[in-house]
Design a protein around this motif. Structure first.
Motif, PDB file in Angstrom:
ATOM      1  N   PRO A   1       0.777  -1.289   0.048  1.00 28.23           N
ATOM      2  CA  PRO A   1       0.094   0.176   0.054  1.00 28.23           C
ATOM      3  C   PRO A   1       0.786   1.242  -0.044  1.00 28.23           C
ATOM      4  CG  PRO A   1      -0.174  -0.973   2.137  1.00 28.23           C
ATOM      5  CD  PRO A   1       0.655  -1.766   1.247  1.00 28.23           C
ATOM      6  N   ARG A   2       0.424   2.181  -0.735  1.00 24.62           N
ATOM      7  CA  ARG A   2       0.918   3.643  -0.994  1.00 24.62           C
ATOM      8  C   ARG A   2       1.071   3.915   0.650  1.00 24.62           C
ATOM      9  NH1 ARG A   2       1.438   6.410  -5.869  1.00 24.62           N
ATOM     10  NH2 ARG A   2       0.544   5.020  -7.424  1.00 24.62           N
ATOM     11  N   GLY A   3       2.018   4.985   0.983  1.00 24.98           N
ATOM     12  CA  GLY A   3       2.176   5.539   2.231  1.00 24.98           C
ATOM     13  C   GLY A   3       3.471   5.534   3.023  1.00 24.98           C
ATOM     14  N   PRO A   4       3.858   5.454   4.263  1.00 24.50           N
ATOM     15  CA  PRO A   4       4.649   5.127   5.050  1.00 24.50           C
ATOM     16  C   PRO A   4       5.733   4.094   4.344  1.00 24.50           C
ATOM     17  CG  PRO A   4       3.033   5.650   6.514  1.00 24.50           C
ATOM     18  CD  PRO A   4       2.324   5.285   5.149  1.00 24.50           C
ATOM     19  N   LEU A   5       5.113   3.153   4.100  1.00 24.62           N
ATOM     20  CA  LEU A   5       5.802   1.791   3.620  1.00 24.62           C
ATOM     21  C   LEU A   5       6.784   2.307   2.557  1.00 24.62           C
ATOM     22  CD1 LEU A   5       3.656  -1.166   4.127  1.00 24.62           C
ATOM     23  CD2 LEU A   5       5.680  -0.518   5.370  1.00 24.62           C
ATOM     24  N   TRP A   6       6.242   2.886   1.715  1.00 21.04           N
ATOM     25  CA  TRP A   6       6.861   3.393   0.325  1.00 21.04           C
ATOM     26  C   TRP A   6       7.934   4.407   0.757  1.00 21.04           C
ATOM     27  CZ3 TRP A   6       3.825   4.135  -4.930  1.00 21.04           C
ATOM     28  CH2 TRP A   6       3.124   2.965  -5.147  1.00 21.04           C
ATOM     29  N   GLY A   7       7.560   5.219   1.839  1.00 22.21           N
ATOM     30  CA  GLY A   7       8.685   6.046   1.883  1.00 22.21           C
ATOM     31  C   GLY A   7       9.977   5.550   2.539  1.00 22.21           C
ATOM     32  N   GLN A   8       9.880   4.320   3.606  1.00 24.75           N
ATOM     33  CA  GLN A   8      10.804   3.830   4.094  1.00 24.75           C
ATOM     34  C   GLN A   8      11.605   2.980   3.153  1.00 24.75           C
ATOM     35  OE1 GLN A   8      11.450   3.867   7.316  1.00 24.75           O
ATOM     36  NE2 GLN A   8       9.763   2.935   8.719  1.00 24.75           N
ATOM     37  N   LEU A   9      10.837   2.497   2.146  1.00 25.11           N
ATOM     38  CA  LEU A   9      11.675   1.470   0.970  1.00 25.11           C
ATOM     39  C   LEU A   9      12.402   2.372   0.088  1.00 25.11           C
ATOM     40  CD1 LEU A   9       8.717  -0.792   0.171  1.00 25.11           C
ATOM     41  CD2 LEU A   9      10.922  -1.363   1.368  1.00 25.11           C
ATOM     42  N   ALA A  10      11.799   3.681  -0.104  1.00 19.90           N
ATOM     43  CA  ALA A  10      12.476   4.661  -1.033  1.00 19.90           C
ATOM     44  C   ALA A  10      13.901   5.374  -0.392  1.00 19.90           C
ATOM     45  CB  ALA A  10      11.647   5.846  -1.084  1.00 19.90           C
ATOM     46  N   ARG A  11      13.911   5.393   1.098  1.00 22.24           N
ATOM     47  CA  ARG A  11      15.007   5.937   1.787  1.00 22.24           C
ATOM     48  C   ARG A  11      15.900   4.524   2.015  1.00 22.24           C
ATOM     49  NH1 ARG A  11      11.008   8.627   4.252  1.00 22.24           N
ATOM     50  NH2 ARG A  11      10.826   7.244   6.048  1.00 22.24           N
ATOM     51  N   GLY A  12      15.855   3.570   1.614  1.00 27.07           N
ATOM     52  CA  GLY A  12      16.853   2.633   1.754  1.00 27.07           C
ATOM     53  C   GLY A  12      16.650   1.557   2.826  1.00 27.07           C
ATOM     54  N   PHE A  13      15.446   1.512   3.448  1.00 27.08           N
ATOM     55  CA  PHE A  13      15.303   0.832   4.789  1.00 27.08           C
ATOM     56  C   PHE A  13      14.430  -0.303   4.346  1.00 27.08           C
ATOM     57  CE2 PHE A  13      15.610   4.999   6.526  1.00 27.08           C
ATOM     58  CZ  PHE A  13      16.598   4.864   7.626  1.00 27.08           C
ATOM     59  N   ASP A  14      14.616  -1.631   4.859  1.00 30.86           N
ATOM     60  CA  ASP A  14      13.898  -2.655   4.799  1.00 30.86           C
ATOM     61  C   ASP A  14      12.557  -2.636   5.789  1.00 30.86           C
ATOM     62  OD1 ASP A  14      15.804  -3.721   2.912  1.00 30.86           O
ATOM     63  OD2 ASP A  14      16.604  -5.148   3.974  1.00 30.86           O
ATOM     64  N   VAL A  15      11.538  -3.171   5.320  1.00 30.50           N
ATOM     65  CA  VAL A  15      10.343  -2.979   6.172  1.00 30.50           C
ATOM     66  C   VAL A  15       9.801  -4.294   6.340  1.00 30.50           C
ATOM     67  CG1 VAL A  15      10.136  -0.778   5.820  1.00 30.50           C
ATOM     68  CG2 VAL A  15       8.760  -2.439   4.274  1.00 30.50           C
ATOM     69  N   GLU A  16       9.012  -4.704   7.167  1.00 30.18           N
ATOM     70  CA  GLU A  16       8.027  -5.706   7.676  1.00 30.18           C
ATOM     71  C   GLU A  16       6.676  -5.356   6.917  1.00 30.18           C
ATOM     72  OE1 GLU A  16       8.747  -8.768   8.668  1.00 30.18           O
ATOM     73  OE2 GLU A  16      10.794  -8.417   9.018  1.00 30.18           O
ATOM     74  N   HIS A  17       5.937  -6.052   6.347  1.00 28.61           N
ATOM     75  CA  HIS A  17       4.380  -5.957   5.884  1.00 28.61           C
ATOM     76  C   HIS A  17       3.765  -7.459   5.965  1.00 28.61           C
ATOM     77  CE1 HIS A  17       1.210  -4.417   3.851  1.00 28.61           C
ATOM     78  NE2 HIS A  17       1.362  -5.017   2.903  1.00 28.61           N
ATOM     79  N   GLU A  18       2.730  -7.395   6.582  1.00 30.34           N
ATOM     80  CA  GLU A  18       2.051  -8.779   6.526  1.00 30.34           C
ATOM     81  C   GLU A  18       2.750 -10.067   6.777  1.00 30.34           C
ATOM     82  OE1 GLU A  18      -0.378  -8.503   2.955  1.00 30.34           O
ATOM     83  OE2 GLU A  18      -1.655  -6.899   3.847  1.00 30.34           O
ATOM     84  N   GLY A  19       3.811  -9.993   7.493  1.00 28.49           N
ATOM     85  CA  GLY A  19       4.568 -10.908   8.034  1.00 28.49           C
ATOM     86  C   GLY A  19       5.692 -11.129   7.023  1.00 28.49           C
ATOM     87  N   ARG A  20       5.776 -10.452   5.900  1.00 28.26           N
ATOM     88  CA  ARG A  20       6.911 -10.529   4.971  1.00 28.26           C
ATOM     89  C   ARG A  20       8.077  -9.315   5.142  1.00 28.26           C
ATOM     90  NH1 ARG A  20       4.993  -9.688  -0.751  1.00 28.26           N
ATOM     91  NH2 ARG A  20       3.508  -8.255   0.201  1.00 28.26           N
ATOM     92  N   ARG A  21       9.319  -9.711   4.885  1.00 32.24           N
ATOM     93  CA  ARG A  21      10.230  -8.807   4.877  1.00 32.24           C
ATOM     94  C   ARG A  21      10.585  -8.353   3.432  1.00 32.24           C
ATOM     95  NH1 ARG A  21      13.138  -6.143   8.460  1.00 32.24           N
ATOM     96  NH2 ARG A  21      15.063  -5.627   7.988  1.00 32.24           N
ATOM     97  N   LEU A  22      10.295  -6.855   3.192  1.00 34.03           N
ATOM     98  CA  LEU A  22      10.378  -6.294   2.074  1.00 34.03           C
ATOM     99  C   LEU A  22      11.757  -5.656   2.054  1.00 34.03           C
ATOM    100  CD1 LEU A  22       6.677  -4.703   2.102  1.00 34.03           C
ATOM    101  CD2 LEU A  22       7.602  -6.937   1.015  1.00 34.03           C
ATOM    102  N   ARG A  23      12.490  -6.040   1.056  1.00 32.95           N
ATOM    103  CA  ARG A  23      13.962  -5.564   0.898  1.00 32.95           C
ATOM    104  C   ARG A  23      13.887  -4.190  -0.228  1.00 32.95           C
ATOM    105  NH1 ARG A  23      18.535  -7.542   1.668  1.00 32.95           N
ATOM    106  NH2 ARG A  23      19.277  -7.253  -0.440  1.00 32.95           N
ATOM    107  N   SER A  24      14.363  -3.071   0.371  1.00 30.69           N
ATOM    108  CA  SER A  24      14.427  -2.013  -0.248  1.00 30.69           C
ATOM    109  C   SER A  24      15.093  -2.083  -1.728  1.00 30.69           C
ATOM    110  CB  SER A  24      15.022  -0.940   0.577  1.00 30.69           C
ATOM    111  OG  SER A  24      15.405   0.302  -0.166  1.00 30.69           O
ATOM    112  N   GLU A  25      16.074  -2.714  -1.764  1.00 36.34           N
ATOM    113  CA  GLU A  25      16.632  -2.915  -2.909  1.00 36.34           C
ATOM    114  C   GLU A  25      15.843  -3.546  -4.146  1.00 36.34           C
ATOM    115  OE1 GLU A  25      20.637  -5.215  -3.724  1.00 36.34           O
ATOM    116  OE2 GLU A  25      21.149  -3.275  -3.197  1.00 36.34           O
ATOM    117  N   THR A  26      14.790  -4.374  -3.673  1.00 42.77           N
ATOM    118  CA  THR A  26      13.782  -5.106  -4.477  1.00 42.77           C
ATOM    119  C   THR A  26      13.057  -3.937  -5.146  1.00 42.77           C
ATOM    120  OG1 THR A  26      13.932  -6.875  -3.184  1.00 42.77           O
ATOM    121  CG2 THR A  26      11.974  -6.838  -4.635  1.00 42.77           C
TER     122      THR A  26
END
Length: 200
Positions: free
Chosen positions: A168-193
Motif C-alpha cells: 500500500p502507498r504511504g509510509p511503507l513506500w517512504g521507508q523503502l525509498a530511503r533504503g530501509f527494509d520493512v515488515e509488511h503482513e509477515g513478509r520482509r520487504l527488501r528496499s533494493e527490490t
C-alpha cells in the motif's frame, strides 16, 4: 570510480616513480579521495586534472614517511588555493598531533577546518557519494586499509513492482525509498527490490 596512481615506489622515490599516493575519483563530478600522501604528492597532482578544491577526504594507511610526509605541504597549498570547505582526514592516531605541531612551528594557518578521524576507532565513514570501511592490517606500525563503496545515486521507486506486490502507498513506500527494509503482513520487504538505479 577510477583510480589514478600518483606514486607507487616504496620507501624512497625513483626517477620514474614517486612514493605512495593514490587518487580515487568519483564516477561523476570532480570529487576525489587521496589515499596516502608521500612526499611530492602535490607535485604529482600538477600532472593531473584534479584540484585541491575537489578533494573530499584523505586516508593515511600508516605513519611511515613515504605515506604521509607530503601532508603538510599539500594542506598548506590547499589553503593558498583558497580552499574553504572542511577536509576530513582519516588516519592513525598521532597524525593530528604531528600536523598541528608542524603548522604551529611553521606558523601556517589554514582557511579551512581539518576534521580528524582516528582509524583505530572509526570503523566506517561515509558521504552521500561513498562509504569507507576501515580494516586493520599487519605492518611494523599500526596500519589500516580502506575499502570504498560507491553510493548508488538517485534511486527511484519501482512503482510497478510495489503495485504488483500489493504494497500500500504511504509510509511503507517512504521507508523503502530511503533504503530501509520493512515488515509488511509477515513478509520482509527488501528496499533494493523496490528501487531502480540509474547505474550499477
Amino acid at each position: 570510480m577510477d583510480l589514478l596512481f600518483l606514486g607507487t615506489s616504496s620507501g624512497i622515490p625513483t626517477r620514474a616513480r614517486n612514493v605512495s599516493g593514490l587518487a580515487l575519483l568519483e564516477d561523476s563530478g570532480k570529487g576525489w579521495y587521496l589515499i596516502d600522501c608521500g612526499e611530492a604528492t602535490q607535485h604529482q597532482l600538477l600532472c593531473t586534472p584534479l584540484t585541491l578544491h575537489g578533494l573530499r577526504a584523505i586516508c593515511i594507511t600508516h605513519v611511515h614517511g613515504d605515506h604521509c610526509y607530503g601532508l603538510p605541504g599539500l594542506l598548506a597549498s590547499a589553503g593558498m588555493a583558497r580552499r574553504q570547505e572542511p577536509l576530513d582526514i582519516i588516519a592513525p592516531e598521532g597524525i593530528e598531533d604531528w600536523l598541528r605541531a608542524t603548522f604551529a612551528m611553521s606558523r601556517t594557518g589554514l582557511p579551512f577546518e581539518l576534521r580528524f578521524h582516528a582509524a583505530e576507532s572509526l570503523g566506517q565513514w561515509r558521504t552521500p557519494q561513498v562509504r569507507v570501511k576501515v580494516a586493520a592490517l599487519s605492518h611494523r606500525v599500526p596500519s589500516y586499509g580502506y575499502s570504498f563503496t560507491e553510493a548508488r545515486p538517485d534511486p527511484k521507486l519501482a512503482i510497478d513492482r510495489l503495485e504488483r506486490d500489493n504494497i500500500p502507498r504511504g509510509p511503507l513506500w517512504g521507508q523503502l525509498a530511503r533504503g530501509f527494509d520493512v515488515e509488511h503482513e509477515g513478509r520482509r520487504l527488501r528496499s533494493e527490490t523496490y528501487l531502480d538505479f540509474g547505474r550499477r
